[in-house]
Design a protein around this motif. Structure first.
Motif, PDB file in Angstrom:
ATOM      1  N   UNK A  94       0.837  -1.208   0.000  1.00  0.00           N
ATOM      2  CA  UNK A  94       0.000   0.000   0.000  1.00  0.00           C
ATOM      3  C   UNK A  94       0.869   1.254   0.000  1.00  0.00           C
ATOM      4  N   UNK A  95       1.977   1.208   0.730  1.00  0.00           N
ATOM      5  CA  UNK A  95       2.876   2.360   0.770  1.00  0.00           C
ATOM      6  C   UNK A  95       3.569   2.571  -0.582  1.00  0.00           C
ATOM      7  N   UNK A  96       3.846   1.474  -1.301  1.00  0.00           N
ATOM      8  CA  UNK A  96       4.416   1.607  -2.650  1.00  0.00           C
ATOM      9  C   UNK A  96       3.373   2.222  -3.580  1.00  0.00           C
ATOM     10  N   UNK A  97       2.114   1.752  -3.492  1.00  0.00           N
ATOM     11  CA  UNK A  97       1.057   2.325  -4.328  1.00  0.00           C
ATOM     12  C   UNK A  97       0.925   3.827  -4.050  1.00  0.00           C
ATOM     13  N   UNK A  98       0.988   4.184  -2.774  1.00  0.00           N
ATOM     14  CA  UNK A  98       0.869   5.589  -2.372  1.00  0.00           C
ATOM     15  C   UNK A  98       2.046   6.402  -2.927  1.00  0.00           C
ATOM     16  N   UNK A  99       3.240   5.824  -2.862  1.00  0.00           N
ATOM     17  CA  UNK A  99       4.427   6.511  -3.398  1.00  0.00           C
ATOM     18  C   UNK A  99       4.319   6.694  -4.908  1.00  0.00           C
ATOM     19  N   UNK A 131       1.509   7.093  -6.551  1.00  0.00           N
ATOM     20  CA  UNK A 131       0.575   8.205  -6.720  1.00  0.00           C
ATOM     21  C   UNK A 131       1.222   9.545  -6.430  1.00  0.00           C
ATOM     22  N   UNK A 132       2.050   9.596  -5.389  1.00  0.00           N
ATOM     23  CA  UNK A 132       2.744  10.843  -5.046  1.00  0.00           C
ATOM     24  C   UNK A 132       3.737  11.232  -6.138  1.00  0.00           C
ATOM     25  N   UNK A 133       4.372  10.245  -6.738  1.00  0.00           N
ATOM     26  CA  UNK A 133       5.322  10.519  -7.818  1.00  0.00           C
ATOM     27  C   UNK A 133       4.604  11.101  -9.025  1.00  0.00           C
ATOM     28  N   UNK A 134       3.431  10.556  -9.338  1.00  0.00           N
ATOM     29  CA  UNK A 134       2.640  11.099 -10.447  1.00  0.00           C
ATOM     30  C   UNK A 134       2.232  12.535 -10.143  1.00  0.00           C
ATOM     31  N   UNK A 135       1.766  12.781  -8.932  1.00  0.00           N
ATOM     32  CA  UNK A 135       1.337  14.139  -8.561  1.00  0.00           C
ATOM     33  C   UNK A 135       2.491  15.133  -8.625  1.00  0.00           C
ATOM     34  N   UNK A 136       3.708  14.659  -8.310  1.00  0.00           N
ATOM     35  CA  UNK A 136       4.879  15.544  -8.326  1.00  0.00           C
ATOM     36  C   UNK A 136       5.515  15.631  -9.710  1.00  0.00           C
ATOM     37  N   UNK A 137       5.014  14.829 -10.663  1.00  0.00           N
ATOM     38  CA  UNK A 137       5.593  14.842 -12.008  1.00  0.00           C
ATOM     39  C   UNK A 137       6.922  14.121 -12.088  1.00  0.00           C
ATOM     40  N   UNK A 138       7.161  13.167 -11.168  1.00  0.00           N
ATOM     41  CA  UNK A 138       8.432  12.444 -11.134  1.00  0.00           C
ATOM     42  C   UNK A 138       8.479  11.264 -12.086  1.00  0.00           C
ATOM     43  N   UNK A 139       9.618  10.610 -12.100  1.00  0.00           N
ATOM     44  CA  UNK A 139       9.864   9.449 -12.955  1.00  0.00           C
ATOM     45  C   UNK A 139       9.450   8.180 -12.212  1.00  0.00           C
ATOM     46  N   UNK A 140       8.371   7.537 -12.656  1.00  0.00           N
ATOM     47  CA  UNK A 140       7.876   6.320 -12.002  1.00  0.00           C
ATOM     48  C   UNK A 140       8.902   5.196 -12.030  1.00  0.00           C
ATOM     49  N   UNK A 193      -4.349   6.071 -10.926  1.00  0.00           N
ATOM     50  CA  UNK A 193      -5.412   5.721  -9.990  1.00  0.00           C
ATOM     51  C   UNK A 193      -4.928   5.840  -8.538  1.00  0.00           C
ATOM     52  N   UNK A 194      -3.656   5.568  -8.320  1.00  0.00           N
ATOM     53  CA  UNK A 194      -3.094   5.602  -6.967  1.00  0.00           C
ATOM     54  C   UNK A 194      -2.922   7.023  -6.435  1.00  0.00           C
ATOM     55  N   UNK A 195      -3.107   8.025  -7.285  1.00  0.00           N
ATOM     56  CA  UNK A 195      -2.969   9.398  -6.786  1.00  0.00           C
ATOM     57  C   UNK A 195      -3.973   9.683  -5.674  1.00  0.00           C
ATOM     58  N   UNK A 196      -5.115   9.027  -5.707  1.00  0.00           N
ATOM     59  CA  UNK A 196      -6.121   9.212  -4.647  1.00  0.00           C
ATOM     60  C   UNK A 196      -5.593   8.746  -3.294  1.00  0.00           C
ATOM     61  N   UNK A 197      -4.636   7.830  -3.295  1.00  0.00           N
ATOM     62  CA  UNK A 197      -4.076   7.309  -2.037  1.00  0.00           C
ATOM     63  C   UNK A 197      -3.218   8.344  -1.319  1.00  0.00           C
ATOM     64  N   UNK A 198      -2.870   9.420  -2.001  1.00  0.00           N
ATOM     65  CA  UNK A 198      -2.031  10.446  -1.375  1.00  0.00           C
ATOM     66  C   UNK A 198      -2.851  11.477  -0.596  1.00  0.00           C
ATOM     67  N   UNK A 199      -4.156  11.452  -0.756  1.00  0.00           N
ATOM     68  CA  UNK A 199      -5.004  12.466  -0.114  1.00  0.00           C
ATOM     69  C   UNK A 199      -5.123  12.277   1.403  1.00  0.00           C
ATOM     70  N   UNK A 200      -5.471  11.074   1.891  1.00  0.00           N
ATOM     71  CA  UNK A 200      -5.529  10.920   3.357  1.00  0.00           C
ATOM     72  C   UNK A 200      -4.127  10.705   3.931  1.00  0.00           C
ATOM     73  N   UNK A 219      -2.030   6.963   8.417  1.00  0.00           N
ATOM     74  CA  UNK A 219      -2.828   6.207   9.389  1.00  0.00           C
ATOM     75  C   UNK A 219      -4.264   6.028   8.900  1.00  0.00           C
ATOM     76  N   UNK A 220      -4.831   7.096   8.361  1.00  0.00           N
ATOM     77  CA  UNK A 220      -6.200   7.010   7.835  1.00  0.00           C
ATOM     78  C   UNK A 220      -6.234   6.079   6.631  1.00  0.00           C
ATOM     79  N   UNK A 221      -5.234   6.160   5.767  1.00  0.00           N
ATOM     80  CA  UNK A 221      -5.169   5.296   4.594  1.00  0.00           C
ATOM     81  C   UNK A 221      -5.108   3.831   5.004  1.00  0.00           C
ATOM     82  N   UNK A 222      -4.301   3.514   5.984  1.00  0.00           N
ATOM     83  CA  UNK A 222      -4.209   2.126   6.467  1.00  0.00           C
ATOM     84  C   UNK A 222      -5.549   1.641   7.009  1.00  0.00           C
ATOM     85  N   UNK A 223      -6.225   2.503   7.752  1.00  0.00           N
ATOM     86  CA  UNK A 223      -7.527   2.139   8.309  1.00  0.00           C
ATOM     87  C   UNK A 223      -8.544   1.922   7.194  1.00  0.00           C
TER      88      UNK A 223
END
Length: 164
Positions: free
Chosen positions: A45-50, A52-61, A82-89, A92-96
């Motif tokens: 889940x943390x990789x999926x979140x990362x 998404x964060x990379x896409x939001x930052x315009x980084x190299x996946x 699709x994983x960009x949504x995982x960066x919003x919460x 701790x909230x994401x895990x829950x």
């Protein structure tokens, strides 16, 4: 149904689904507490979140290395969108949310499986899910925050007969 019709049912027939649902709720709660006590990593889940964060930052996946284990991107770029949504919460909230969502998916998966096997009793779904949550594939899916239950449920949904 008219006022003069009496419904005959065996004693306790109406109590069984709430008992089964209660047992499932207790099993899920104990499972949740056990996962918290085991300090599960939810590393996938943390990789999926990362991703998404990379896409939001315009980084190299493809240059991404996430978590302390330096794991690479595991899904195609479309999934990362699709994983960009995982960066919003927050984490701790994401895990829950991921744990709760997977437990709901487990119920849907069991329901679809039993329907395909010809069993339609609601209480059976509750009892099977209460036990299935402790099986290794489910434990691992929730431990690492994987998408296995989501994918399996989508496949069963496609196979299940749908009433129009």
């Amino acid at each position: 149904m008219s006022a003069f019709v009496t419904l005959i049912a065996p004693p306790g027939a109406r109590r069984r689904p709430p008992v089964a649902a209660g047992a499932c709720l207790v099993s899920f709660t104990v499972f949740w507490l056990a996962q918290r006590a085991a300090h599960v990593s939810m590393i996938d889940l943390m990789v999926y979140r990362a991703e998404g964060a990379t896409v939001r930052a315009g980084g190299d996946l493809y240059a991404l290395r996430a978590t302390a284990a330096h794991l690479p991107t595991t899904y195609p770029p479309f999934a990362a969108l699709l994983f960009t949504a995982l960066t919003l919460p927050g984490t701790a909230v994401l895990r829950t949310l991921a744990t709760a969502g997977n437990l709901v998916l487990l119920l849907v998966f069991v329901r679809l499986s039993l329907t395909l096997a010809g069993h339609t009793r609601a209480q059976t779904v509750w009892w099977v899910a209460a036990v299935a949550v402790w099986c290794e594939p489910v434990w691992t899916t929730l431990r690492y925050g994987q998408v296995n239950l989501l994918l399996a449920t989508v496949v069963l949904w496609d196979l299940a007969p749908h009433r129009a």
